[in-house]
Write an enzyme that holds these catalytic residues in place. Structure first.
Site, PDB file in Angstrom:
ATOM      1  N   PHE A 138      -3.647  62.931 -54.981  1.00 52.54           N
ATOM      2  CA  PHE A 138      -2.272  63.211 -54.556  1.00 52.54           C
ATOM      3  C   PHE A 138      -1.426  63.443 -55.793  1.00 52.54           C
ATOM      4  O   PHE A 138      -1.367  62.593 -56.681  1.00 52.54           O
ATOM      5  CB  PHE A 138      -1.673  62.064 -53.733  1.00 52.54           C
ATOM      6  CG  PHE A 138      -0.277  62.390 -53.270  1.00 52.54           C
ATOM      7  CD1 PHE A 138      -0.076  63.142 -52.117  1.00 52.54           C
ATOM      8  CD2 PHE A 138       0.832  61.988 -54.008  1.00 52.54           C
ATOM      9  CE1 PHE A 138       1.214  63.477 -51.707  1.00 52.54           C
ATOM     10  CE2 PHE A 138       2.121  62.320 -53.593  1.00 52.54           C
ATOM     11  CZ  PHE A 138       2.313  63.069 -52.443  1.00 52.54           C
ATOM     12  N   ASP A 223      -2.595  61.842 -64.439  1.00 51.59           N
ATOM     13  CA  ASP A 223      -1.413  61.561 -63.623  1.00 51.59           C
ATOM     14  C   ASP A 223      -1.236  60.051 -63.558  1.00 51.59           C
ATOM     15  O   ASP A 223      -2.033  59.345 -62.935  1.00 51.59           O
ATOM     16  CB  ASP A 223      -1.598  62.166 -62.223  1.00 51.59           C
ATOM     17  CG  ASP A 223      -0.391  61.933 -61.323  1.00 51.59           C
ATOM     18  OD1 ASP A 223       0.476  61.102 -61.672  1.00 51.59           O
ATOM     19  OD2 ASP A 223      -0.326  62.576 -60.250  1.00 51.59           O
ATOM     20  N   LYS A 252       7.876  57.430 -60.660  1.00 46.91           N
ATOM     21  CA  LYS A 252       7.975  56.170 -59.916  1.00 46.91           C
ATOM     22  C   LYS A 252       8.706  55.066 -60.712  1.00 46.91           C
ATOM     23  O   LYS A 252       9.917  55.100 -60.757  1.00 46.91           O
ATOM     24  CB  LYS A 252       6.604  55.756 -59.399  1.00 46.91           C
ATOM     25  CG  LYS A 252       6.137  56.729 -58.288  1.00 46.91           C
ATOM     26  CD  LYS A 252       5.141  56.151 -57.314  1.00 46.91           C
ATOM     27  CE  LYS A 252       5.087  56.952 -56.031  1.00 46.91           C
ATOM     28  NZ  LYS A 252       4.211  58.134 -56.073  1.00 46.91           N
TER      29      LYS A 252
END
Ligand SMILES: *Cc1c(COP(=O)(O)O)cnc(C)c1O
Length: 399
Positions: A138, A223, A252
């Site tokens: 993702f 990532d 985040k």
């Protein structure tokens, strides 16, 4: 207005892209959230791995308030003080040489993809390069990030996507090798797959991909949007493996709630990569975001949050492993630090809903994993409280 009014208001106006839980959150304190009815929730979701310091941290809030009073936005046409400080701190904790601040995780991925393509373009004198990404990955919802997200369900309605993307099996080096061609410019994956079901990279896989990249002048893009910023007990998860990427992404917990992401790279990449005119953003790295990143990293370092996560993470792991022993419907635990998942044969949506009723916020990952991503400042007592509430939620399934 009561809870139902707020919920109706949202359902009548917002585009229906989420099936939200029937809770209207109003305020937070420490590692707890309160809804508009005054009900208290222990938060093991942290706004999807964002709120590393929980809620109401005075030092963090004061830094934001002070910056808001001075200057919130300037554009990137001018210099500003906070973003320079944030950049220095980010490069220090990551060992990267150049950083670009974005507004979100998906935008950091877009930047990383462009950086890799431009590097290969400069090196080879032509375009047309390929990227290898992983199945069940993702990376975000914009078209570039969606193109490297190995999930047919997310991709299908939006095809055709960005061409030149090949998918390999995560933690399978031969599968990656089989996708390499002379056009490959980058291999991209999450150091710990998050949304796909909490799968940490195997050390042999990390080392093997690094070797493949070195042998073929391919860039390794990691990532770290979910697994970075101390969540795994290391400032960035790749630091546990001792395998350094050429380009990395963050978001985040980077701003702990102020929307900010980043992609960063080594000088070797930067020299041949994005130049003036190649990339930009109006908001990205504005003074408010800069102040947030600067303060978050300062606090994480000073309080050695990574060490705290290693300690509490080990305790959480031990307790979750005990649950797997105890309940037949729990088949495995996976994770690192305070990024943990329990694999369940019982429907996750219902477990999450029952937990909510018990005053506990947990979330799902993939179709069969209960995800635990609490604020990084939780203590053992919060783990114990979480388990008590979770087991109460379980008890409603077990006759
Ligand atoms: C959340 C996430 C993204 C996307 O970030 P957004 O800020 O939602 O765009 C990308 N990669 C990973 C690993 C993520 O967990």
């Amino acid at each position: 207005m009561n809870k139902q009014d707020y919920m109706n208001g949202a359902e009548n106006t917002l585009l229906h892209t989420y099936n939200r839980f029937p809770v209207v959150l109003e305020k937070g304190e420490g590692v707890y959230l309160y809804d508009t009815d005054g009900k208290k929730y222990l938060d093991f979701a942290a706004g999807i791995a964002v709120n590393a310091f929980g809620y109401g941290n005075e030092e963090y809030l004061n830094a934001l308030k002070a910056q808001a009073d001075k200057l919130i936005h300037t554009s990137n046409l001018y210099y500003n003080v906070p973003i320079g400080n944030a950049a220095q701190r980010f490069l220090k904790i990551s060992g990267m040489d150049r950083v670009f601040f974005t507004n979100s995780g998906t935008e950091a991925i877009e930047g990383a993809i462009k950086a890799a393509k431009k590097y290969a373009y400069t090196r080879d004198g032509h375009a047309g390069h390929e990227i290898i990404a992983m199945q069940h990955s993702f990376h975000g919802r914009t078209i570039g990030a969606l193109s490297v997200t190995g999930n047919a369900h997310y991709q299908e309605p939006f095809e055709p996507l960005m061409p030149g993307v090949k998918f390999a099996e995560y933690n399978n080096l031969d599968s990656v090798k089989a996708q390499i061609t002379e056009k490959t410019c980058a291999i991209l994956f999450e150091t710990v797959q998050g949304e796909g079901g909490i799968y940490p990279a195997a050390p042999e896989f990390m080392e093997g991909v690094r070797r493949l990249c070195d042998e073929n002048d391919i860039l390794l893009i990691l990532d770290e949007i979910q697994c970075g910023m101390a969540r795994t007990g290391y400032m960035f998860a790749w630091q546990k493996y001792g395998v350094k990427p050429d380009i990395m992404t963050s978001a985040k917990a980077l701003g702990c709630g102020v929307p900010v992401g980043a992609f960063a790279m080594t000088e070797t990449v930067a020299e041949k990569s994005l130049a003036p005119g190649d990339h930009g953003t109006t908001y990205g790295g504005n003074p408010l975001a800069g102040a947030a990143v600067d303060k978050v990293i300062e606090m994480m370092e000073r309080e050695n949050i990574a060490a705290h996560v290693q300690k509490i993470g080990a305790y959480l792991e031990e307790k979750l492993d005990a649950l797997v022993e105890k309940y037949d419907f729990l088949t495995a635990r996976r994770g690192m630090g305070l990024l943990q998942g329990l694999v369940s044969t019982m429907p996750i949506g219902e477990i999450v809903l029952k937990a909510l009723e018990e005053g506990l916020l947990v979330i799902s990952a993939g179709s069969d994993v209960i995800r635990f991503v609490p604020p990084l400042v939780i203590e053992k007592e919060h783990v114990d409280e979480m388990l008590e509430k979770l087991e109460k939620a379980f008890s409603q399934f077990i006759s």
